[in-house]
Design an enzyme around this catalytic site. Structure first.
Site, PDB file in Angstrom:
ATOM      1  CG  HIS A  19      34.967  93.145  39.512  1.00 33.61           C
ATOM      2  ND1 HIS A  19      36.276  93.199  40.874  1.00 33.61           N
ATOM      3  CD2 HIS A  19      35.408  92.221  39.408  1.00 33.61           C
ATOM      4  CE1 HIS A  19      36.239  92.441  41.396  1.00 33.61           C
ATOM      5  NE2 HIS A  19      35.385  91.162  40.380  1.00 33.61           N
ATOM      6  CG  HIS A  42      35.595  79.897  39.613  1.00 31.66           C
ATOM      7  ND1 HIS A  42      34.713  79.304  39.055  1.00 31.66           N
ATOM      8  CD2 HIS A  42      36.263  78.881  39.934  1.00 31.66           C
ATOM      9  CE1 HIS A  42      34.603  78.647  38.119  1.00 31.66           C
ATOM     10  NE2 HIS A  42      35.558  77.941  38.747  1.00 31.66           N
ATOM     11  CB  SER A 100      32.233  89.126  41.247  1.00 34.44           C
ATOM     12  OG  SER A 100      32.745  87.654  41.898  1.00 34.44           O
ATOM     13  CD  GLU A 118      35.740  79.795  47.178  1.00 37.77           C
ATOM     14  OE1 GLU A 118      36.052  81.121  46.226  1.00 37.77           O
ATOM     15  OE2 GLU A 118      36.994  79.648  47.617  1.00 37.77           O
ATOM     16  CG  ASP A 142      33.450  71.287  40.414  1.00 36.61           C
ATOM     17  OD1 ASP A 142      34.481  71.487  40.608  1.00 36.61           O
ATOM     18  OD2 ASP A 142      33.151  71.275  39.115  1.00 36.61           O
ATOM     19  CG  ASP A 163      37.654  85.293  38.513  1.00 32.36           C
ATOM     20  OD1 ASP A 163      37.930  85.344  37.636  1.00 32.36           O
ATOM     21  OD2 ASP A 163      37.537  86.386  39.505  1.00 32.36           O
TER      22      ASP A 163
HETATM   23  C1  LIG Z   1      40.027  84.066  40.403  1.00 33.73           C
HETATM   24  S1  LIG Z   1      39.431  83.744  42.672  1.00 33.73           S
HETATM   25  C2  LIG Z   1      37.213  84.698  42.537  1.00 33.73           C
HETATM   26  C3  LIG Z   1      37.262  85.921  42.718  1.00 33.73           C
HETATM   27  C4  LIG Z   1      35.798  86.769  42.144  1.00 33.73           C
HETATM   28  N1  LIG Z   1      34.721  86.109  41.523  1.00 33.73           N
HETATM   29  C5  LIG Z   1      35.918  87.715  42.712  1.00 33.73           C
HETATM   30  O1  LIG Z   1      35.766  88.522  40.958  1.00 33.73           O
HETATM   31  O2  LIG Z   1      35.588  88.478  43.299  1.00 33.73           O
HETATM   32  C6  LIG Z   1      38.788  82.096  42.481  1.00 33.73           C
HETATM   33  C7  LIG Z   1      38.326  81.126  43.511  1.00 33.73           C
HETATM   34  O3  LIG Z   1      37.966  80.131  43.247  1.00 33.73           O
HETATM   35  C8  LIG Z   1      37.718  78.938  43.869  1.00 33.73           C
HETATM   36  N2  LIG Z   1      37.739  78.275  43.106  1.00 33.73           N
HETATM   37  C9  LIG Z   1      38.448  77.485  42.337  1.00 33.73           C
HETATM   38  N3  LIG Z   1      38.524  76.256  42.371  1.00 33.73           N
HETATM   39  C10 LIG Z   1      37.169  76.109  42.311  1.00 33.73           C
HETATM   40  C11 LIG Z   1      36.366  75.459  42.031  1.00 33.73           C
HETATM   41  N4  LIG Z   1      36.457  74.129  41.449  1.00 33.73           N
HETATM   42  N5  LIG Z   1      34.842  75.375  42.312  1.00 33.73           N
HETATM   43  C12 LIG Z   1      34.720  76.331  43.598  1.00 33.73           C
HETATM   44  N6  LIG Z   1      35.354  77.107  43.606  1.00 33.73           N
HETATM   45  C13 LIG Z   1      36.777  76.610  43.059  1.00 33.73           C
HETATM   46  C14 LIG Z   1      38.892  80.234  44.809  1.00 33.73           C
HETATM   47  O4  LIG Z   1      38.900  79.361  45.725  1.00 33.73           O
HETATM   48  C15 LIG Z   1      38.760  81.068  44.855  1.00 33.73           C
HETATM   49  O5  LIG Z   1      38.858  82.284  45.822  1.00 33.73           O
END
Ligand SMILES: C[S@@+](CC[C@H](N)C(=O)[O-])C[C@H]1O[C@@H](n2cnc3c(N)ncnc32)[C@H](O)[C@@H]1O
Length: 272
Positions: A19, A42, A100, A118, A142, A163
Protein backbone atom coordinates in the site's frame (compact mmCIF):
# COMPACT_ATOMS: atom_id res chain seq x y z
CA UNK A 1 -11.85 -20.61 -5.58
CA UNK A 2 -13.57 -18.14 -3.28
CA UNK A 3 -12.10 -19.44 -0.05
CA UNK A 4 -9.74 -16.45 0.12
CA UNK A 5 -10.92 -13.34 1.94
CA UNK A 6 -8.48 -10.51 2.46
CA UNK A 7 -9.97 -9.60 5.86
CA UNK A 8 -7.79 -12.37 7.36
CA UNK A 9 -4.64 -10.67 6.04
CA UNK A 10 -5.56 -6.96 6.04
CA UNK A 11 -2.96 -4.71 7.62
CA UNK A 12 -0.18 -7.32 7.53
CA UNK A 13 3.41 -6.22 6.88
CA UNK A 14 2.86 -7.24 3.25
CA UNK A 15 -0.17 -4.96 2.96
CA UNK A 16 1.83 -2.05 4.33
CA UNK A 17 4.62 -2.70 1.80
CA UNK A 18 2.15 -2.94 -1.09
CA UNK A 19 0.00 0.00 0.00
CA UNK A 20 2.93 2.38 0.54
CA UNK A 21 4.14 1.47 -2.97
CA UNK A 22 0.65 2.08 -4.36
CA UNK A 23 0.48 5.47 -2.65
CA UNK A 24 3.88 6.46 -4.12
CA UNK A 25 2.84 5.46 -7.64
CA UNK A 26 -0.42 7.41 -7.45
CA UNK A 27 1.29 10.46 -5.92
CA UNK A 28 3.66 10.47 -8.89
CA UNK A 29 0.74 10.36 -11.34
CA UNK A 30 -0.80 13.32 -9.46
CA UNK A 31 2.27 15.44 -10.22
CA UNK A 32 0.91 16.20 -13.69
CA UNK A 33 -2.51 17.85 -14.11
CA UNK A 34 -3.57 15.47 -16.91
CA UNK A 35 -6.14 12.88 -15.71
CA UNK A 36 -5.26 9.21 -15.42
CA UNK A 37 -6.95 5.84 -14.93
CA UNK A 38 -6.38 3.49 -11.99
CA UNK A 39 -7.26 -0.17 -12.50
CA UNK A 40 -7.42 -2.42 -9.42
CA UNK A 41 -7.81 -5.92 -10.84
CA UNK A 42 -8.30 -7.74 -7.50
CA UNK A 43 -10.09 -5.10 -5.46
CA UNK A 44 -11.24 -7.04 -2.39
CA UNK A 45 -13.87 -5.32 -0.25
CA UNK A 46 -12.17 -1.93 -0.11
CA UNK A 47 -12.39 -1.29 3.63
CA UNK A 48 -11.52 -3.68 6.47
CA UNK A 49 -12.31 -3.70 10.18
CA UNK A 50 -9.34 -4.85 12.24
CA UNK A 51 -11.57 -5.50 15.26
CA UNK A 52 -13.43 -8.21 13.31
CA UNK A 53 -13.32 -11.87 14.31
CA UNK A 54 -11.64 -12.77 11.00
CA UNK A 55 -8.81 -10.23 11.32
CA UNK A 56 -8.17 -11.40 14.87
CA UNK A 57 -8.21 -15.07 13.96
CA UNK A 58 -4.86 -14.65 12.20
CA UNK A 59 -3.79 -11.45 13.98
CA UNK A 60 -1.57 -10.60 10.99
CA UNK A 61 -2.26 -6.88 11.39
CA UNK A 62 -0.67 -7.03 14.86
CA UNK A 63 2.69 -7.72 13.17
CA UNK A 64 2.00 -5.04 10.56
CA UNK A 65 0.05 -1.83 10.80
CA UNK A 66 -0.72 -2.16 14.53
CA UNK A 67 2.97 -2.56 15.35
CA UNK A 68 3.80 0.88 13.92
CA UNK A 69 3.07 3.70 16.35
CA UNK A 70 0.67 5.87 14.29
CA UNK A 71 2.08 8.98 15.92
CA UNK A 72 5.68 8.34 14.88
CA UNK A 73 7.07 11.25 12.90
CA UNK A 74 8.66 10.15 9.65
CA UNK A 75 9.95 12.03 6.64
CA UNK A 76 9.62 9.11 4.21
CA UNK A 77 6.47 8.04 2.36
CA UNK A 78 5.64 5.85 5.36
CA UNK A 79 4.80 9.06 7.25
CA UNK A 80 2.37 10.18 4.51
CA UNK A 81 0.84 6.72 4.46
CA UNK A 82 0.20 6.95 8.23
CA UNK A 83 -1.36 10.40 7.70
CA UNK A 84 -3.64 8.87 5.06
CA UNK A 85 -4.58 6.13 7.52
CA UNK A 86 -5.49 8.78 10.10
CA UNK A 87 -7.72 10.56 7.57
CA UNK A 88 -9.50 7.29 6.77
CA UNK A 89 -9.90 6.39 10.44
CA UNK A 90 -11.38 9.83 11.18
CA UNK A 91 -14.18 8.89 8.76
CA UNK A 92 -14.54 5.13 9.31
CA UNK A 93 -13.44 4.59 12.92
CA UNK A 94 -10.22 3.76 14.72
CA UNK A 95 -10.10 0.09 13.69
CA UNK A 96 -10.65 0.72 9.97
CA UNK A 97 -7.97 -0.36 7.53
CA UNK A 98 -8.17 0.87 3.93
CA UNK A 99 -7.56 -1.64 1.16
CA UNK A 100 -6.05 -0.62 -2.15
CA UNK A 101 -9.24 0.93 -3.66
CA UNK A 102 -9.87 2.97 -0.51
CA UNK A 103 -6.28 4.22 -0.55
CA UNK A 104 -6.69 5.21 -4.19
CA UNK A 105 -9.94 7.05 -3.36
CA UNK A 106 -7.98 9.32 -0.99
CA UNK A 107 -5.40 10.15 -3.65
CA UNK A 108 -7.23 10.28 -6.99
CA UNK A 109 -8.52 13.67 -8.13
CA UNK A 110 -12.07 14.38 -9.35
CA UNK A 111 -11.19 13.93 -13.05
CA UNK A 112 -9.31 10.64 -12.58
CA UNK A 113 -10.92 7.27 -13.26
CA UNK A 114 -11.04 4.26 -10.89
CA UNK A 115 -11.91 0.82 -12.29
CA UNK A 116 -12.32 -2.08 -9.85
CA UNK A 117 -12.73 -5.80 -10.55
CA UNK A 118 -13.75 -8.44 -8.04
CA UNK A 119 -15.20 -11.94 -8.45
CA UNK A 120 -16.05 -13.06 -4.90
CA UNK A 121 -19.79 -12.37 -4.43
CA UNK A 122 -19.48 -11.45 -0.74
CA UNK A 123 -16.47 -9.20 -1.29
CA UNK A 124 -18.24 -7.57 -4.22
CA UNK A 125 -21.26 -6.72 -2.05
CA UNK A 126 -18.98 -5.10 0.55
CA UNK A 127 -17.08 -3.29 -2.21
CA UNK A 128 -20.27 -1.81 -3.66
CA UNK A 129 -21.26 -0.63 -0.15
CA UNK A 130 -17.83 0.93 0.45
CA UNK A 131 -18.14 2.94 -2.76
CA UNK A 132 -21.89 3.55 -2.87
CA UNK A 133 -21.42 7.33 -2.82
CA UNK A 134 -18.45 7.44 -5.21
CA UNK A 135 -18.07 7.70 -8.95
CA UNK A 136 -16.20 4.42 -9.37
CA UNK A 137 -16.57 1.65 -11.97
CA UNK A 138 -17.07 -1.74 -10.29
CA UNK A 139 -17.07 -4.88 -12.43
CA UNK A 140 -17.80 -8.47 -11.53
CA UNK A 141 -15.29 -9.83 -13.96
CA UNK A 142 -12.12 -11.88 -14.18
CA UNK A 143 -9.21 -9.74 -13.12
CA UNK A 144 -6.66 -10.10 -15.92
CA UNK A 145 -8.98 -10.77 -18.87
CA UNK A 146 -11.29 -7.95 -17.83
CA UNK A 147 -8.47 -5.46 -17.35
CA UNK A 148 -6.75 -6.39 -20.62
CA UNK A 149 -9.98 -5.80 -22.54
CA UNK A 150 -10.26 -2.29 -21.03
CA UNK A 151 -6.74 -1.05 -21.77
CA UNK A 152 -5.32 1.26 -22.92
CA UNK A 153 -7.64 3.83 -21.37
CA UNK A 154 -8.44 6.82 -23.58
CA UNK A 155 -6.38 9.08 -21.27
CA UNK A 156 -3.29 6.86 -21.92
CA UNK A 157 -1.86 7.55 -18.44
CA UNK A 158 -2.31 5.36 -15.46
CA UNK A 159 -1.64 2.44 -13.19
CA UNK A 160 -2.79 -1.16 -12.96
CA UNK A 161 -2.47 -2.83 -9.55
CA UNK A 162 -2.57 -6.64 -9.80
CA UNK A 163 -2.95 -8.25 -6.41
CA UNK A 164 -4.02 -11.89 -6.85
CA UNK A 165 -4.88 -14.19 -3.98
CA UNK A 166 -2.82 -17.04 -5.58
CA UNK A 167 -5.53 -19.47 -4.43
CA UNK A 168 -5.22 -21.30 -7.71
CA UNK A 169 -1.66 -22.57 -8.26
CA UNK A 170 -1.88 -21.91 -12.04
CA UNK A 171 -2.06 -18.18 -11.27
CA UNK A 172 1.74 -18.11 -10.89
CA UNK A 173 2.32 -19.62 -14.33
CA UNK A 174 -0.32 -17.48 -16.03
CA UNK A 175 0.87 -14.14 -14.77
CA UNK A 176 3.85 -13.47 -17.08
CA UNK A 177 2.02 -14.32 -20.35
CA UNK A 178 -0.98 -12.26 -19.23
CA UNK A 179 1.18 -9.30 -18.30
CA UNK A 180 3.06 -9.61 -21.59
CA UNK A 181 -0.25 -9.30 -23.43
CA UNK A 182 -1.37 -6.34 -21.30
CA UNK A 183 1.97 -4.55 -21.82
CA UNK A 184 1.71 -5.09 -25.57
CA UNK A 185 -1.66 -3.30 -25.49
CA UNK A 186 -0.47 -0.47 -23.23
CA UNK A 187 3.31 -0.24 -23.22
CA UNK A 188 3.44 3.06 -21.31
CA UNK A 189 1.10 1.99 -18.51
CA UNK A 190 2.48 1.38 -15.03
CA UNK A 191 1.76 -2.20 -13.92
CA UNK A 192 2.45 -3.32 -10.33
CA UNK A 193 2.10 -7.02 -9.52
CA UNK A 194 2.22 -8.21 -5.92
CA UNK A 195 3.33 -11.71 -4.88
CA UNK A 196 3.87 -13.45 -1.55
CA UNK A 197 7.31 -14.80 -0.66
CA UNK A 198 6.67 -18.10 1.08
CA UNK A 199 9.22 -20.43 2.67
CA UNK A 200 9.03 -22.75 -0.35
CA UNK A 201 9.80 -19.83 -2.71
CA UNK A 202 7.09 -20.91 -5.15
CA UNK A 203 7.17 -17.48 -6.82
CA UNK A 204 10.63 -17.93 -8.37
CA UNK A 205 9.62 -19.32 -11.79
CA UNK A 206 7.02 -16.57 -12.16
CA UNK A 207 9.58 -13.93 -11.23
CA UNK A 208 12.12 -15.25 -13.77
CA UNK A 209 9.46 -15.17 -16.50
CA UNK A 210 8.48 -11.61 -15.55
CA UNK A 211 12.11 -10.47 -15.52
CA UNK A 212 12.51 -11.86 -19.04
CA UNK A 213 9.76 -9.60 -20.45
CA UNK A 214 11.17 -6.88 -22.73
CA UNK A 215 9.88 -3.94 -20.68
CA UNK A 216 11.38 -1.60 -18.12
CA UNK A 217 10.87 -3.13 -14.67
CA UNK A 218 12.03 -3.25 -11.07
CA UNK A 219 11.53 -5.73 -8.26
CA UNK A 220 10.98 -4.73 -4.63
CA UNK A 221 11.21 -7.40 -1.92
CA UNK A 222 10.51 -6.68 1.73
CA UNK A 223 11.63 -9.55 3.98
CA UNK A 224 10.66 -10.12 7.61
CA UNK A 225 13.52 -11.18 9.92
CA UNK A 226 14.29 -14.92 10.07
CA UNK A 227 13.58 -14.89 13.78
CA UNK A 228 9.81 -14.32 13.43
CA UNK A 229 8.34 -17.76 14.08
CA UNK A 230 5.05 -19.00 12.69
CA UNK A 231 5.01 -16.69 9.66
CA UNK A 232 4.05 -18.71 6.59
CA UNK A 233 4.77 -15.66 4.49
CA UNK A 234 8.31 -14.50 5.06
CA UNK A 235 8.35 -11.66 2.57
CA UNK A 236 6.35 -9.46 0.25
CA UNK A 237 7.27 -8.87 -3.38
CA UNK A 238 6.30 -6.38 -6.06
CA UNK A 239 7.26 -6.23 -9.72
CA UNK A 240 6.65 -2.79 -11.16
CA UNK A 241 6.76 -2.21 -14.91
CA UNK A 242 7.40 1.37 -16.12
CA UNK A 243 7.98 2.60 -12.57
CA UNK A 244 8.25 6.40 -12.39
CA UNK A 245 11.44 8.30 -11.71
CA UNK A 246 12.67 8.11 -8.08
CA UNK A 247 10.08 5.45 -7.17
CA UNK A 248 12.77 2.95 -6.14
CA UNK A 249 14.61 5.45 -3.89
CA UNK A 250 11.39 6.68 -2.27
CA UNK A 251 10.10 3.17 -1.64
CA UNK A 252 13.44 2.10 -0.21
CA UNK A 253 13.46 5.04 2.24
CA UNK A 254 9.93 4.17 3.37
CA UNK A 255 10.80 0.48 3.79
CA UNK A 256 13.86 1.45 5.85
CA UNK A 257 11.49 3.32 8.20
CA UNK A 258 9.13 0.33 8.20
CA UNK A 259 11.96 -2.06 9.15
CA UNK A 260 12.93 0.31 11.98
CA UNK A 261 9.33 0.52 13.20
CA UNK A 262 8.60 -3.21 12.96
CA UNK A 263 11.91 -4.99 13.48
CA UNK A 264 14.32 -2.44 15.05
CA UNK A 265 16.03 -2.31 11.65
CA UNK A 266 16.07 -6.09 11.06
CA UNK A 267 14.69 -7.82 8.00
CA UNK A 268 15.63 -6.42 4.61
CA UNK A 269 14.39 -4.52 1.59
CA UNK A 270 15.91 -4.77 -1.85
CA UNK A 271 14.79 -2.88 -4.92
CA UNK A 272 16.22 -2.76 -8.40
C1 LIG B 1 -5.29 -10.08 -2.08
S1 LIG B 1 -6.98 -9.73 -2.25
C2 LIG B 1 -7.02 -8.07 -2.80
C3 LIG B 1 -6.67 -7.06 -1.77
C4 LIG B 1 -6.72 -5.64 -2.26
N1 LIG B 1 -6.02 -5.46 -3.53
C5 LIG B 1 -6.11 -4.70 -1.26
O1 LIG B 1 -4.89 -4.44 -1.30
O2 LIG B 1 -6.86 -4.20 -0.42
C6 LIG B 1 -7.40 -10.60 -3.72
C7 LIG B 1 -8.85 -10.44 -4.16
O3 LIG B 1 -8.96 -10.92 -5.50
C8 LIG B 1 -10.19 -11.59 -5.66
N2 LIG B 1 -10.01 -12.48 -6.82
C9 LIG B 1 -9.40 -13.69 -6.85
N3 LIG B 1 -9.37 -14.16 -8.12
C10 LIG B 1 -9.95 -13.21 -8.90
C11 LIG B 1 -10.18 -13.11 -10.30
N4 LIG B 1 -9.81 -14.07 -11.14
N5 LIG B 1 -10.79 -12.01 -10.75
C12 LIG B 1 -11.17 -11.00 -9.90
N6 LIG B 1 -10.96 -11.04 -8.57
C13 LIG B 1 -10.36 -12.14 -8.07
C14 LIG B 1 -10.42 -12.27 -4.34
O4 LIG B 1 -11.80 -12.53 -4.14
C15 LIG B 1 -9.85 -11.25 -3.35
O5 LIG B 1 -10.86 -10.41 -2.88
Amino acid sequence: MFSYQHIYHAGSFADVHKHVALMLLLEKLNEKPKPYAYFDTHAGRGMYDLSSREANKTGEYKHGIAAIGVDVKLTSALGRYLDLLKTVRAKYGETAYPGSPAIAREILRPGDRMVLSELHPGELTHLRETFEHDRVEIHRQDAMNGMTAMIPPSVRRGLVLIDPSYEVKTEYAEMAPKLAKALRRWDSGIFALWYPILKDARHTDMLSALKALPHDKLVSEFMAPDSIEGHRMIGSGLVVFNAPWKFAENLDAAMKDLRTALYAGGGSHTVG
